[in-house]
Design a protein around this motif. Structure first.
Motif, PDB file in Angstrom:
ATOM      1  N   SER A   1      -3.020 -26.567  10.523  1.00 32.20           N
ATOM      2  CA  SER A   1      -4.347 -25.966  10.684  1.00 32.20           C
ATOM      3  C   SER A   1      -4.381 -25.029  11.888  1.00 32.20           C
ATOM      4  O   SER A   1      -4.130 -25.464  13.024  1.00 32.20           O
ATOM      5  CB  SER A   1      -5.399 -27.055  10.887  1.00 32.20           C
ATOM      6  OG  SER A   1      -6.628 -26.487  11.295  1.00 32.20           O
TER       7      SER A   1
ATOM      8  N   ASN B   1      -1.038 -39.190   8.604  1.00 26.61           N
ATOM      9  CA  ASN B   1      -1.646 -38.318   9.616  1.00 26.61           C
ATOM     10  C   ASN B   1      -1.034 -38.648  10.987  1.00 26.61           C
ATOM     11  O   ASN B   1      -1.255 -39.714  11.535  1.00 26.61           O
ATOM     12  CB  ASN B   1      -3.168 -38.574   9.616  1.00 26.61           C
ATOM     13  CG  ASN B   1      -3.899 -37.856  10.731  1.00 26.61           C
ATOM     14  OD1 ASN B   1      -4.860 -38.382  11.294  1.00 26.61           O
ATOM     15  ND2 ASN B   1      -3.471 -36.668  11.060  1.00 26.61           N
TER      16      ASN B   1
ATOM     17  N   LYS C   1     -11.219 -21.989   9.734  1.00 21.32           N
ATOM     18  CA  LYS C   1     -10.755 -22.637   8.508  1.00 21.32           C
ATOM     19  C   LYS C   1      -9.572 -21.915   7.853  1.00 21.32           C
ATOM     20  O   LYS C   1      -9.646 -21.443   6.711  1.00 21.32           O
ATOM     21  CB  LYS C   1     -11.909 -22.773   7.498  1.00 21.32           C
ATOM     22  CG  LYS C   1     -13.089 -23.571   7.988  1.00 21.32           C
ATOM     23  CD  LYS C   1     -12.786 -25.022   8.289  1.00 21.32           C
ATOM     24  CE  LYS C   1     -12.664 -25.856   7.049  1.00 21.32           C
ATOM     25  NZ  LYS C   1     -12.537 -27.298   7.396  1.00 21.32           N
TER      26      LYS C   1
ATOM     27  N   ASN D   1      -5.958 -38.988  13.978  1.00 24.05           N
ATOM     28  CA  ASN D   1      -7.381 -38.983  14.296  1.00 24.05           C
ATOM     29  C   ASN D   1      -7.991 -40.224  13.645  1.00 24.05           C
ATOM     30  O   ASN D   1      -7.823 -40.402  12.437  1.00 24.05           O
ATOM     31  CB  ASN D   1      -8.019 -37.717  13.706  1.00 24.05           C
ATOM     32  CG  ASN D   1      -9.530 -37.677  13.850  1.00 24.05           C
ATOM     33  OD1 ASN D   1     -10.108 -38.463  14.564  1.00 24.05           O
ATOM     34  ND2 ASN D   1     -10.138 -36.725  13.144  1.00 24.05           N
TER      35      ASN D   1
ATOM     36  N   GLY E   1      -8.497 -23.775   5.505  1.00 23.79           N
ATOM     37  CA  GLY E   1      -8.500 -24.977   6.339  1.00 23.79           C
ATOM     38  C   GLY E   1      -7.614 -26.074   5.768  1.00 23.79           C
ATOM     39  O   GLY E   1      -7.242 -26.059   4.580  1.00 23.79           O
ATOM     40  N   ALA E   2      -7.290 -27.027   6.648  1.00 24.02           N
ATOM     41  CA  ALA E   2      -6.500 -28.173   6.204  1.00 24.02           C
ATOM     42  C   ALA E   2      -7.294 -29.009   5.204  1.00 24.02           C
ATOM     43  O   ALA E   2      -6.713 -29.681   4.354  1.00 24.02           O
ATOM     44  CB  ALA E   2      -6.099 -29.018   7.412  1.00 24.02           C
ATOM     45  N   THR E   3      -8.606 -28.954   5.306  1.00 26.23           N
ATOM     46  CA  THR E   3      -9.435 -29.735   4.374  1.00 26.23           C
ATOM     47  C   THR E   3      -9.181 -29.279   2.937  1.00 26.23           C
ATOM     48  O   THR E   3      -9.050 -30.101   2.033  1.00 26.23           O
ATOM     49  CB  THR E   3     -10.930 -29.574   4.740  1.00 26.23           C
ATOM     50  OG1 THR E   3     -11.085 -29.874   6.130  1.00 26.23           O
ATOM     51  CG2 THR E   3     -11.808 -30.494   3.932  1.00 26.23           C
TER      52      THR E   3
ATOM     53  N   LYS F   1      -6.921 -25.877  14.818  1.00 25.46           N
ATOM     54  CA  LYS F   1      -6.536 -26.759  15.933  1.00 25.46           C
ATOM     55  C   LYS F   1      -5.586 -26.045  16.892  1.00 25.46           C
ATOM     56  O   LYS F   1      -5.651 -26.241  18.092  1.00 25.46           O
ATOM     57  CB  LYS F   1      -5.831 -28.010  15.410  1.00 25.46           C
ATOM     58  CG  LYS F   1      -6.482 -28.681  14.240  1.00 25.46           C
ATOM     59  CD  LYS F   1      -7.794 -29.330  14.600  1.00 25.46           C
ATOM     60  CE  LYS F   1      -8.365 -29.976  13.363  1.00 25.46           C
ATOM     61  NZ  LYS F   1      -9.747 -30.318  13.440  1.00 25.46           N
TER      62      LYS F   1
ATOM     63  N   ASP G   1      -0.543 -34.880   6.971  1.00 29.20           N
ATOM     64  CA  ASP G   1      -1.630 -34.201   7.671  1.00 29.20           C
ATOM     65  C   ASP G   1      -1.217 -34.064   9.133  1.00 29.20           C
ATOM     66  O   ASP G   1      -1.349 -35.006   9.921  1.00 29.20           O
ATOM     67  CB  ASP G   1      -2.913 -35.029   7.506  1.00 29.20           C
ATOM     68  CG  ASP G   1      -4.098 -34.400   8.210  1.00 29.20           C
ATOM     69  OD1 ASP G   1      -3.897 -33.505   9.042  1.00 29.20           O
ATOM     70  OD2 ASP G   1      -5.237 -34.826   7.924  1.00 29.20           O
TER      71      ASP G   1
ATOM     72  N   TYR H   1      -2.749 -31.867  14.068  1.00 26.95           N
ATOM     73  CA  TYR H   1      -2.701 -31.981  15.544  1.00 26.95           C
ATOM     74  C   TYR H   1      -1.268 -31.850  16.071  1.00 26.95           C
ATOM     75  O   TYR H   1      -0.960 -32.350  17.155  1.00 26.95           O
ATOM     76  CB  TYR H   1      -3.329 -33.314  15.981  1.00 26.95           C
ATOM     77  CG  TYR H   1      -4.789 -33.410  15.613  1.00 26.95           C
ATOM     78  CD1 TYR H   1      -5.741 -32.621  16.255  1.00 26.95           C
ATOM     79  CD2 TYR H   1      -5.233 -34.255  14.597  1.00 26.95           C
ATOM     80  CE1 TYR H   1      -7.086 -32.675  15.905  1.00 26.95           C
ATOM     81  CE2 TYR H   1      -6.573 -34.323  14.244  1.00 26.95           C
ATOM     82  CZ  TYR H   1      -7.496 -33.524  14.906  1.00 26.95           C
ATOM     83  OH  TYR H   1      -8.825 -33.581  14.556  1.00 26.95           O
TER      84      TYR H   1
ATOM     85  N   TYR I   1      -9.208 -40.137   8.148  1.00 24.53           N
ATOM     86  CA  TYR I   1     -10.092 -38.975   8.152  1.00 24.53           C
ATOM     87  C   TYR I   1     -10.977 -39.017   6.896  1.00 24.53           C
ATOM     88  O   TYR I   1     -10.511 -39.398   5.820  1.00 24.53           O
ATOM     89  CB  TYR I   1      -9.246 -37.700   8.193  1.00 24.53           C
ATOM     90  CG  TYR I   1     -10.075 -36.463   8.342  1.00 24.53           C
ATOM     91  CD1 TYR I   1     -10.951 -36.330   9.413  1.00 24.53           C
ATOM     92  CD2 TYR I   1      -9.996 -35.441   7.407  1.00 24.53           C
ATOM     93  CE1 TYR I   1     -11.739 -35.198   9.547  1.00 24.53           C
ATOM     94  CE2 TYR I   1     -10.774 -34.309   7.541  1.00 24.53           C
ATOM     95  CZ  TYR I   1     -11.641 -34.199   8.605  1.00 24.53           C
ATOM     96  OH  TYR I   1     -12.423 -33.085   8.730  1.00 24.53           O
TER      97      TYR I   1
END
Ligand code: PMP
Ligand code: GLN
Length: 386
Positions: free
Chosen positions: A229, A166, A240, A170, A95-97, A232, A198, A201, A121
């Motif tokens: 990601s 980002n 993830k 978001n 995941g991007a996280t 998305k 980031d 999106y 975020y």
């Protein structure tokens, strides 16, 4: 008993988890947490099912499977004319996280300053603080979310290690244009700093706007770590699968963080995402038109009820000012109130700020089935208009 780490312990449960739990408890239509419904890419799911049966099921290379790394490089070339060497410049993450955490843990030295743009975020600040970074916050404010260039320039110093950028953003649903990106690029050059971009999106962008990765601007190739990601892109957020694209020298310390955090990521998911990234342009175009239609449906419905909606040019999110409805409390109370009473859940925009947040905007996720949006609007209309 000795306490755990004081920085991480100081944070509560994330607003997304909190509101999703509350939505379940009250059987509310959940337009809070950002996850899509009714958009899941069937072909990619089938590719995953085939990969599960076929295997292999052992640790893939820690950088990611060759197929997925090649697909990520080809995706960068196809959409942004960016030449990426899949062997030395691509790393797959959970995941991007995880990608964000790897970048921050890999790049920040204690005392380094990190420039951040609010609203932000929720995973950025805890990891920066844990890594010993010193956050320098610059604020965008609703309803227009303009970039305050002077303040941004002031937030940079010789101690700045990096900015997190980002876009599409978001929850502001803003898309930074080339001129704004050039302004940021100039600051990075002036202060010898990096950008962690980031861009989860990147394909969720509407009204004919184009996503411009900062890494494609002159002088930025060696300074940007670009994060994507699959969750998305293919509307499969539970999978993830994320990635980082960066020049080899910048990627090296980021790889070290990944090596010790997760090391690798499930191979069948990687195979399926590699297949997905090779889908024709029509797949990516349809995602935009499908989401834009849902956004417009939600926007028109909220306006009819009396909300003052903000522009949403990218991401899954539409925010709205609820004061015209006569509600006097803050946004946190409002989101709980409509979850419990109207049975519709949204996220308070204040959750994306540190101090003195704007407190009269609710964020609604429009990446939902038409029926869910219709039902949410029906409930809100009945509640507010009787
Ligand atoms: N960055 C932003 C701005 C997001 O909204 C999200 C959403 N979850 C993420 C990163 C994390 O993406 P992933 O689910 O791939 O970890
Ligand atoms: N990015 C999603 C949102 O903003 C949620 C991801 C999460 O729950 N951590 O709603």
């Amino acid at each position: 008993m000795k306490p755990g780490n004081s920085i991480l312990s100081s944070y509560g449960t994330t607003i997304f988890e909190t509101m999703s739990r509350l939505a379940a408890q009250h059987q509310a239509v959940n337009l809070g947490q950002g996850f899509p419904e009714g958009l899941e890419c069937q072909e990619v799911i089938e590719a995953c099912a085939a990969a599960v049966l076929k295997g292999p099921h052992q640790y893939p290379s820690m950088m990611g499977t060759p197929d997925l790394r090649q697909a990520i490089a080809a995706h960068a070339k196809r959409f942004y004319d960016l030449d990426v060497d899949w062997q030395s410049e691509v790393m797959v993450t959970s995941g991007a996280t995880e990608a964000l955490a790897d970048c921050l843990l890999g790049l920040i030295e204690p005392g380094d300053e990190v420039v951040l743009i609010e609203p932000l975020y929720d995973s950025y600040l805890p990891i920066i603080r844990r890594a010993g970074g010193v956050p320098k916050l610059v604020r965008l404010s609703p309803p227009l979310w303009d970039l305050p260039r002077e303040e941004l320039a002031k937030a940079f110093s010789d101690k700045t290690k990096l900015i997190i950028l980002n876009t599409p953003m978001n929850p502001a649903a803003r898309v930074f244009d080339r001129d704004e990106l050039q302004f940021i690029a100039d600051l990075l050059l002036k202060h010898d700093a990096y950008a962690v971009c980031d861009e989860v999106y990147e394909h969720l962008i509407y009204d004919g706007l184009d996503h411009v990765p900062l890494i494609t601007l002159p002088g930025m190739r060696e300074r940007c770590a670009r994060i994507g990601s699959a969750g998305k892109i293919f509307s499969l957020t539970g999978w993830k699968i994320g990635w980082v694209v960066a020049a080899p020298k910048l990627l090296q310390p980021i790889v070290k963080a990944h090596q010790f955090v997760t090391f690798t990521t499930p191979p069948m998911l990687q195979d399926a995402v590699a297949f997905g990234l090779s889908l024709p342009d029509s797949f990516f175009a349809k995602l935009k038109t499908d989401l834009a239609a849902r956004r417009d449906k939600l926007k028109v419905g909220l306006q009819r009820i009396g909300f003052k909606t903000l522009e949403a040019k990218g991401s899954y999110f539409l925010s709205a000012d609820f004061r015209p409805l006569g509600y006097k409390g803050g946004d946190d109370d409002f989101c709980r109130h409509i979850t419990e009473q109207a049975k519709v859940t949204a996220i308070p925009v204040s959750a994306f700020y540190q101090d003195n947040p704007p407190d009269h905007f609710a964020r609604f996720c429009f990446a939902k089935k038409d029926e869910a949006i219709d039902e949410a609007l029906r409930r809100l209309e009945q509640f507010f208009k009787g």
